[in-house]
Scaffold this active site. Sequence first.
Site, PDB file in Angstrom:
ATOM      1  N   ASP A 154      -1.095  40.097  33.120  1.00  0.00           N
ATOM      2  CA  ASP A 154      -0.664  41.340  32.481  1.00  0.00           C
ATOM      3  C   ASP A 154      -1.820  41.840  31.603  1.00  0.00           C
ATOM      4  O   ASP A 154      -2.159  41.218  30.596  1.00  0.00           O
ATOM      5  CB  ASP A 154       0.582  41.058  31.628  1.00  0.00           C
ATOM      6  CG  ASP A 154       1.165  42.319  30.999  1.00  0.00           C
ATOM      7  OD1 ASP A 154       0.477  43.358  30.984  1.00  0.00           O
ATOM      8  OD2 ASP A 154       2.306  42.245  30.506  1.00  0.00           O
ATOM      9  N   HIS A 155      -2.403  42.976  31.984  1.00  0.00           N
ATOM     10  CA  HIS A 155      -3.588  43.468  31.280  1.00  0.00           C
ATOM     11  C   HIS A 155      -3.267  44.002  29.885  1.00  0.00           C
ATOM     12  O   HIS A 155      -4.180  44.289  29.102  1.00  0.00           O
ATOM     13  CB  HIS A 155      -4.274  44.558  32.109  1.00  0.00           C
ATOM     14  CG  HIS A 155      -5.763  44.519  32.019  1.00  0.00           C
ATOM     15  ND1 HIS A 155      -6.435  44.053  30.916  1.00  0.00           N
ATOM     16  CD2 HIS A 155      -6.722  44.891  32.904  1.00  0.00           C
ATOM     17  CE1 HIS A 155      -7.737  44.147  31.112  1.00  0.00           C
ATOM     18  NE2 HIS A 155      -7.945  44.643  32.314  1.00  0.00           N
ATOM     19  N   ARG A 156      -1.999  44.131  29.552  1.00  0.00           N
ATOM     20  CA  ARG A 156      -1.643  44.489  28.176  1.00  0.00           C
ATOM     21  C   ARG A 156      -1.899  43.324  27.235  1.00  0.00           C
ATOM     22  O   ARG A 156      -2.187  43.506  26.050  1.00  0.00           O
ATOM     23  CB  ARG A 156      -0.169  44.895  28.089  1.00  0.00           C
ATOM     24  CG  ARG A 156       0.219  46.117  28.881  1.00  0.00           C
ATOM     25  CD  ARG A 156       1.724  46.333  28.835  1.00  0.00           C
ATOM     26  NE  ARG A 156       2.454  45.181  29.356  1.00  0.00           N
ATOM     27  CZ  ARG A 156       3.783  45.101  29.360  1.00  0.00           C
ATOM     28  NH1 ARG A 156       4.522  46.103  28.878  1.00  0.00           N
ATOM     29  NH2 ARG A 156       4.385  44.028  29.857  1.00  0.00           N
TER      30      ARG A 156
END
Length: 467
Positions: free
Chosen positions: A438-440
């Site tokens: 998850d790039h968040r």
Amino acid sequence: MPQYKQFPLPDTAEGLTEAEILTWHVKPGDTVTVNQIIVEIETAKAAVELPCPWAGVVTELLAEPGQTVEVGVPIITIDTDPGGAAAPAAPAPAAASAEANGTSSGKIGEEMPGGRIATLVGYGPKSGAAKRRARKDAGAPAAAPAAAVVAPPAPAPVAAPVVQAPVVQAPAPVAPGGYVPLAKPPVRKLAKDLGVDLHALAGSGPGGVITREDVETAVAAPVAAAPAASYVDNGTRERRVPIKGVRKATAQAMVDSAFTAPHVTEFLTVDVTPMMELRAKLKNAPEFRGVKLTPLAFCAKAIILAARRTPDVNATWDAAANEIVYKDYVHLGIAAATPRGLVVPKVRDADRMSLKELAVALDELATVAREGKTSPADMMNGTITITNVGVFGVDTGTPILNPGESAILALGAIRDMPWVVDGEIKIRKICQLALSFDHRVVDGQQGSQFLADVGALLAEPGIAMTY
């Protein structure tokens, strides 16, 4: 006097709204005890066995196998005082009301007003279309609870057993694209075992109910040759399967994840020859005797160690609180293919386990999952997941995150392939890894570092000594 109680479908997991009836372990007339398993259901998470809350005698099953029932809807009626005294004679107004509803007393086998047949334990179904049972939360008047009490049957004056009139089962919920044929549960099971499509049969029983004889006749009938025509109706070569249970839950979870968390997937090819050599040595060690030591166990251990250096992959994005939750424990999810679909049970506190303990836990987890006995609690609150696509001979893939997690690693097949070692080409054990994150929560540098650490630990297990 007899006391009739109806057992509603309970919420066996947090947020459960419905479940499918898989198998009844009792039938009308059976005596049951408290906590005796009476039915197996399939929820959105797993197959669950339900115990009986009372002792008594089963009088009616209110849902058939394959039917989806909402939480709170009664599924079985039990007489909790079968040896009680008979109820006193009802007053005249009640009798008049019963007659108005087509349930006035009569001789067994005699057709009563409303088209119902008197039987030994009550009345058969009304003629005409079946009606759905009213939902519990439907806006009912204040007197509804009293009306919901099941009236006890009149005592039978004859001691000898009497054959009841055939009872037409209420149809199961209609699936998209067509009706559901009428058939009793044993007949449905027989048709399924013999490969007979009930939709293609015309029932010879009362009200069009398909009987055992109808199914057996269809099996014995010769198969007609397909007509030689240039056009073929594809509808006869298609099957429609209702989306429910584990498949429905998995689909919703994957859609929620794919359109909520911005996925990034990175790949790494690793020479795992040293890991395979260590595995061969440990399998012969006395402390690993009888332990199923698989490459998955080594990969699980590598993930746990690598997560210490990159804790972001073991964190959760909490949008409601506008926080990132870092977890100082690892509940390792293992994606498992089962006859009912994909499930992801968890190894709790995997970071506290040795390699041997991990191997044992993974083997037990896989066995329970294949049997369809994984409980809903064992599939909740994971922190990071492995999907072992290598067991299917697949090199790698782009796995989708489980909701609430920030990373998932795909372990590919281990193959003999040419590899450059000290300037020479040699045949080595090669494996591909794929990490989705998850790039968040996880930046590119962090995801790359984690994947590189996992690969290094599999390529040279001795590096674990430095962690």
